[in-house]
Scaffold this motif. Structure first.
Motif, PDB file in Angstrom:
ATOM      1  N   THR A 402      90.970  39.096 -12.065  1.00 17.24           N
ATOM      2  CA  THR A 402      90.635  39.687 -13.551  1.00 17.24           C
ATOM      3  C   THR A 402      90.392  38.541 -14.244  1.00 17.24           C
ATOM      4  OG1 THR A 402      92.335  41.387 -13.336  1.00 17.24           O
ATOM      5  CG2 THR A 402      91.954  40.299 -15.389  1.00 17.24           C
ATOM      6  N   ILE A 403      89.002  38.389 -14.732  1.00 12.69           N
ATOM      7  CA  ILE A 403      88.734  37.367 -15.443  1.00 12.69           C
ATOM      8  C   ILE A 403      89.033  37.666 -17.055  1.00 12.69           C
ATOM      9  CG2 ILE A 403      86.604  36.109 -16.494  1.00 12.69           C
ATOM     10  CD1 ILE A 403      86.068  37.798 -13.100  1.00 12.69           C
ATOM     11  N   ARG A 404      89.535  36.618 -17.796  1.00 16.56           N
ATOM     12  CA  ARG A 404      90.019  37.098 -19.146  1.00 16.56           C
ATOM     13  C   ARG A 404      89.423  35.980 -19.990  1.00 16.56           C
ATOM     14  NH1 ARG A 404      95.854  39.153 -20.941  1.00 16.56           N
ATOM     15  NH2 ARG A 404      94.872  41.167 -20.215  1.00 16.56           N
ATOM     16  N   LEU A 405      88.924  36.344 -21.235  1.00 18.66           N
ATOM     17  CA  LEU A 405      88.415  35.332 -22.264  1.00 18.66           C
ATOM     18  C   LEU A 405      89.259  35.704 -23.506  1.00 18.66           C
ATOM     19  CD1 LEU A 405      86.797  33.028 -23.481  1.00 18.66           C
ATOM     20  CD2 LEU A 405      85.017  34.921 -24.261  1.00 18.66           C
ATOM     21  N   ASP A 406      90.382  34.862 -23.897  1.00 29.04           N
ATOM     22  CA  ASP A 406      91.156  35.026 -24.856  1.00 29.04           C
ATOM     23  C   ASP A 406      90.685  34.381 -26.194  1.00 29.04           C
ATOM     24  OD1 ASP A 406      93.379  35.327 -26.647  1.00 29.04           O
ATOM     25  OD2 ASP A 406      94.946  35.006 -25.206  1.00 29.04           O
ATOM     26  N   ASN A 407      90.261  35.009 -27.144  1.00 32.93           N
ATOM     27  CA  ASN A 407      89.733  34.661 -28.468  1.00 32.93           C
ATOM     28  C   ASN A 407      90.784  34.751 -29.540  1.00 32.93           C
ATOM     29  OD1 ASN A 407      87.941  33.047 -29.948  1.00 32.93           O
ATOM     30  ND2 ASN A 407      87.232  35.103 -30.676  1.00 32.93           N
ATOM     31  N   SER A 408      92.057  35.232 -29.019  1.00 31.57           N
ATOM     32  CA  SER A 408      93.054  35.630 -30.304  1.00 31.57           C
ATOM     33  C   SER A 408      93.669  34.295 -30.758  1.00 31.57           C
ATOM     34  CB  SER A 408      94.058  36.537 -29.578  1.00 31.57           C
ATOM     35  OG  SER A 408      94.784  35.746 -28.423  1.00 31.57           O
ATOM     36  N   GLY A 409      93.287  33.089 -30.298  1.00 31.91           N
ATOM     37  CA  GLY A 409      94.206  31.924 -30.717  1.00 31.91           C
ATOM     38  C   GLY A 409      93.398  31.516 -31.964  1.00 31.91           C
ATOM     39  N   THR A 410      94.116  30.722 -32.642  1.00 31.02           N
ATOM     40  CA  THR A 410      93.549  30.295 -34.240  1.00 31.02           C
ATOM     41  C   THR A 410      92.287  29.773 -33.920  1.00 31.02           C
ATOM     42  OG1 THR A 410      95.813  30.012 -35.009  1.00 31.02           O
ATOM     43  CG2 THR A 410      94.176  28.817 -36.176  1.00 31.02           C
ATOM     44  N   PHE A 411      92.135  28.365 -33.126  1.00 28.87           N
ATOM     45  CA  PHE A 411      91.028  27.987 -32.647  1.00 28.87           C
ATOM     46  C   PHE A 411      90.224  27.869 -31.449  1.00 28.87           C
ATOM     47  CE2 PHE A 411      92.879  25.889 -36.563  1.00 28.87           C
ATOM     48  CZ  PHE A 411      91.946  26.082 -37.339  1.00 28.87           C
ATOM     49  N   ALA A 412      90.965  27.466 -30.402  1.00 34.00           N
ATOM     50  CA  ALA A 412      90.515  27.407 -29.213  1.00 34.00           C
ATOM     51  C   ALA A 412      90.544  28.771 -28.304  1.00 34.00           C
ATOM     52  CB  ALA A 412      91.316  26.364 -28.237  1.00 34.00           C
ATOM     53  N   GLU A 413      89.217  28.805 -27.792  1.00 28.51           N
ATOM     54  CA  GLU A 413      89.150  30.275 -26.750  1.00 28.51           C
ATOM     55  C   GLU A 413      89.753  29.596 -25.400  1.00 28.51           C
ATOM     56  OE1 GLU A 413      86.628  28.688 -28.589  1.00 28.51           O
ATOM     57  OE2 GLU A 413      86.328  30.394 -30.077  1.00 28.51           O
ATOM     58  N   LYS A 414      90.393  30.752 -24.652  1.00 28.05           N
ATOM     59  CA  LYS A 414      91.008  30.254 -23.579  1.00 28.05           C
ATOM     60  C   LYS A 414      90.549  31.469 -22.632  1.00 28.05           C
ATOM     61  CE  LYS A 414      95.363  28.236 -25.326  1.00 28.05           C
ATOM     62  NZ  LYS A 414      96.770  28.555 -25.397  1.00 28.05           N
ATOM     63  N   LEU A 415      90.160  30.765 -21.410  1.00 23.91           N
ATOM     64  CA  LEU A 415      89.644  31.447 -20.137  1.00 23.91           C
ATOM     65  C   LEU A 415      90.568  31.467 -18.821  1.00 23.91           C
ATOM     66  CD1 LEU A 415      87.294  33.061 -19.184  1.00 23.91           C
ATOM     67  CD2 LEU A 415      86.316  30.845 -18.337  1.00 23.91           C
ATOM     68  N   TYR A 416      90.899  32.598 -18.677  1.00 22.53           N
ATOM     69  CA  TYR A 416      91.908  32.940 -17.529  1.00 22.53           C
ATOM     70  C   TYR A 416      91.251  33.417 -16.087  1.00 22.53           C
ATOM     71  CZ  TYR A 416      95.390  32.172 -21.201  1.00 22.53           C
ATOM     72  OH  TYR A 416      96.270  31.427 -22.101  1.00 22.53           O
ATOM     73  N   LEU A 417      91.741  32.978 -15.216  1.00 20.51           N
ATOM     74  CA  LEU A 417      91.262  33.584 -13.887  1.00 20.51           C
ATOM     75  C   LEU A 417      92.828  34.190 -13.344  1.00 20.51           C
ATOM     76  CD1 LEU A 417      89.441  34.574 -11.441  1.00 20.51           C
ATOM     77  CD2 LEU A 417      89.863  32.332 -10.472  1.00 20.51           C
ATOM     78  N   ASP A 418      92.739  35.684 -13.152  1.00 23.15           N
ATOM     79  CA  ASP A 418      94.148  36.293 -13.174  1.00 23.15           C
ATOM     80  C   ASP A 418      95.179  35.462 -14.122  1.00 23.15           C
ATOM     81  OD1 ASP A 418      93.151  37.626 -10.823  1.00 23.15           O
ATOM     82  OD2 ASP A 418      93.382  36.065  -9.381  1.00 23.15           O
ATOM     83  N   ASP A 419      96.183  34.985 -13.658  1.00 25.61           N
ATOM     84  CA  ASP A 419      97.504  34.533 -14.683  1.00 25.61           C
ATOM     85  C   ASP A 419      97.191  32.745 -14.900  1.00 25.61           C
ATOM     86  OD1 ASP A 419      98.480  36.872 -15.058  1.00 25.61           O
ATOM     87  OD2 ASP A 419      99.629  36.729 -13.149  1.00 25.61           O
ATOM     88  N   GLY A 420      96.129  32.447 -14.192  1.00 27.46           N
ATOM     89  CA  GLY A 420      95.886  31.006 -14.337  1.00 27.46           C
ATOM     90  C   GLY A 420      94.969  30.448 -15.522  1.00 27.46           C
ATOM     91  N   LEU A 421      95.306  29.582 -16.402  1.00 28.47           N
ATOM     92  CA  LEU A 421      94.440  29.041 -17.056  1.00 28.47           C
ATOM     93  C   LEU A 421      93.177  28.300 -16.540  1.00 28.47           C
ATOM     94  CD1 LEU A 421      93.623  28.499 -20.165  1.00 28.47           C
ATOM     95  CD2 LEU A 421      95.166  26.599 -20.067  1.00 28.47           C
ATOM     96  N   VAL A 422      91.869  28.603 -16.764  1.00 29.83           N
ATOM     97  CA  VAL A 422      90.753  27.851 -16.090  1.00 29.83           C
ATOM     98  C   VAL A 422      90.436  26.707 -16.873  1.00 29.83           C
ATOM     99  CG1 VAL A 422      88.697  27.909 -15.106  1.00 29.83           C
ATOM    100  CG2 VAL A 422      90.386  29.621 -14.728  1.00 29.83           C
ATOM    101  N   ARG A 423      90.252  27.232 -18.317  1.00 26.85           N
ATOM    102  CA  ARG A 423      89.671  26.313 -19.317  1.00 26.85           C
ATOM    103  C   ARG A 423      89.903  26.619 -20.850  1.00 26.85           C
ATOM    104  NH1 ARG A 423      82.947  25.004 -19.695  1.00 26.85           N
ATOM    105  NH2 ARG A 423      83.193  23.515 -21.364  1.00 26.85           N
ATOM    106  N   THR A 424      90.134  25.616 -21.401  1.00 24.97           N
ATOM    107  CA  THR A 424      90.318  25.896 -23.133  1.00 24.97           C
ATOM    108  C   THR A 424      88.969  25.463 -23.771  1.00 24.97           C
ATOM    109  OG1 THR A 424      92.555  25.597 -22.830  1.00 24.97           O
ATOM    110  CG2 THR A 424      91.402  25.227 -24.841  1.00 24.97           C
TER     111      THR A 424
END
Length: 469
Positions: A402-424
């Motif tokens: 599962t690839i997830r792009l989380d743009n719900s934060g105030t500023f930084a977007e977070k990219l996850y692969l499964d449950d692990g944070l790949v990049r901010t």
């Protein structure tokens, strides 16, 4: 160009169609059967048109009605198409009809239905066109007669016809299987060039025609380019390329690419390199598609010349054997969200800008209580803005991951692969992330995540560049 085998396509399609089904398909070809207008009988139309013997009403819908007839002097069968009387509410229809009809009459091409004559009799606008004795591509698809090899012969023929029209500045605007005909010789003919533009909007009027019936015809949304959904003024020939891509995908897979869809090679046994051709025609942004329909034909012919399509392999065999050795691009997700993005942007502006300033002014000029009340409303608006942003989370699946792009934060977007944070990421309107992934038989595949955040819309696109092992 060799014609498509009529025995394999046309006859099979006719066997699958009863008289009622033929009429229903014709009505769909013309437009929604729910579109209503006063349809003259064949006898009534026959009395109006000199030199033409009107035999029967073939079908009718939001785009008008079609009759079969015979041009007496030339002794040939013709199709007569009349436009809905409702469009006469446009004051400049006569001039526009004359201009558009003259343009359509210049489309002399073996794969385009010819326009022989046009006119206006007693307020009834009509075309006299080439009569195609055959079936629609829709009926052919429903009959199960279209193989991937047949589809790959059809598309270049359609490309030739579209390229010819585009070179004359004519955009079809309504490419779909119902508007692609196959005669008894297997010859492909594209019908209704430019009629969507003629019926649905007046280029010279300040406002668009509000016709319930005809807007239902334009409701074949699954074949329409995204830009056709928002505005007609910026639609150009690249909208036809998108619609052609939908037809291409449907010919190969039997399905239309709606929502999250797999590349054709994931659905049927076709050359995986076709995925890139099809997916490029289906790009949401016109600039990312092929810019000329002739490029689609060239791409197909280049693949065909290097490897016979009849000798297709499944994806696993290609991956294991390194069959083609080239990087393949697959679209996993391409969505544009506007509702929550619009609310978030407005609430942010009001919560951080408008309301605090207003509260300060009211505090100093009217009453501290009123000022504090507006300030509380500003804080509540900011909280709402933060909460509404939680809807800006995008997921895609690839080879069990599962690839997830989380743009719900105030500023930084977070990219996850499964449950692990790949990049901010960071604060910005456009950004692109790339990271490698190893899964299944793919080695060194690269995930590409692209984000474009505007004031009223946010678009997320997730792709994978797959490489053979």
């Amino acid at each position: 160009m060799d014609s498509i085998c009529p025995q394999c396509l046309v006859r099979n399609a006719q066997k699958q169609s009863s008289a009622d089904a033929d009429l229903a398909a014709t009505q769909e070809h013309l437009g929604s059967s729910r579109a209503r207008f006063d349809v003259p009988s064949a006898e009534q139309l026959d009395a109006l048109l000199p030199g033409i013997q009107v035999a029967e009403l073939i079908g009718h819908g939001g785009m008008g009605a079609v009759y079969r007839g015979r041009q007496i002097n030339l002794d040939r069968d013709v199709a007569i198409k009349i436009l809905p009387r409702e469009i006469q509410s446009s004051g400049q229809l006569g001039e526009r009809f004359q201009r558009e009809a003259q343009t359509l009459a210049k489309l002399h091409h073996p794969n385009i239905v010819s326009v022989f004559d046009f006119g206006n009799i007693e307020g009834l606008y009509y075309f006299v066109m080439e009569y195609v004795d055959g079936v629609t591509l829709r009926e052919t698809i429903q009959s199960g007669s279209v193989t991937p090899d047949a589809a790959l012969k059809m598309i270049p023929v359609i490309c030739d016809a579209l390229q010819f029209a585009h070179s004359l500045g004519v955009v079809h605007r309504d490419i779909k299987p119902e508007n692609i005909l196959i005669d008894h010789r297997g010859q492909i003919k594209i019908a209704d060039f430019g009629l969507a533009k003629l019926v649905h909007r007046d280029e010279d009027a300040a406002e668009q025609l509000e016709l319930t019936g005809t807007q239902q015809v334009m409701g074949t949304a699954k074949y329409m380019a995204p830009e056709q959904m928002t505005t007609s003024k910026t639609v150009d020939h690249r909208a036809d390329i998108y619609s052609l891509g939908v037809v291409f995908y449907e010919l190969l897979t039997g399905e239309t690419p709606i929502g999250w869809f797999q590349p054709p090679s994931k659905k049927v046994a076709v050359d995986v390199r076709l995925d890139e051709v099809v997916l490029r025609t289906l790009e949401s942004e016109p600039e990312r598609r092929y810019q000329q329909v002739s490029e689609v034909k060239t791409a197909i012919e280049n693949l065909s010349s290097s490897t016979p399509f009849g000798a297709t392999l499944d994806n696993a065999s290609k991956s294991k054997n390194g069959g083609f050795g080239s990087v393949q691009l697959h679209k996993l997700l391409d969505v544009t969200e506007s509702h929550y993005r619009w609310l978030h942007s407005l609430s942010t502006i009001f919560g951080l800008g408008v309301l605090p300033v207003l509260g300060f002014v009211l505090y100093r000029t009217i009453s501290p209580i009123v000022g504090w009340a507006v300030l509380v409303a500003a804080i509540a608006t900011v909280v709402y803005s933060i909460r509404i942003k939680r809807h800006q989370v995008f997921d895609a699946e690839y080879k069990g991951h599962t690839i997830r792009l989380d743009n719900s934060g105030t500023f930084a977007e977070k990219l996850y692969l499964d449950d692990g944070l790949v990049r901010t990421g960071g604060f910005g309107s456009k950004m692109e992330f790339r990271f490698p992934i190893k899964a299944g038989e793919g080695t060194g595949d690269e995930i590409i995540v692209w984000l474009d955040a505007g004031f009223s819309t946010i678009r997320c696109r997730i792709e994978v560049e797959s490489k053979p092992a």
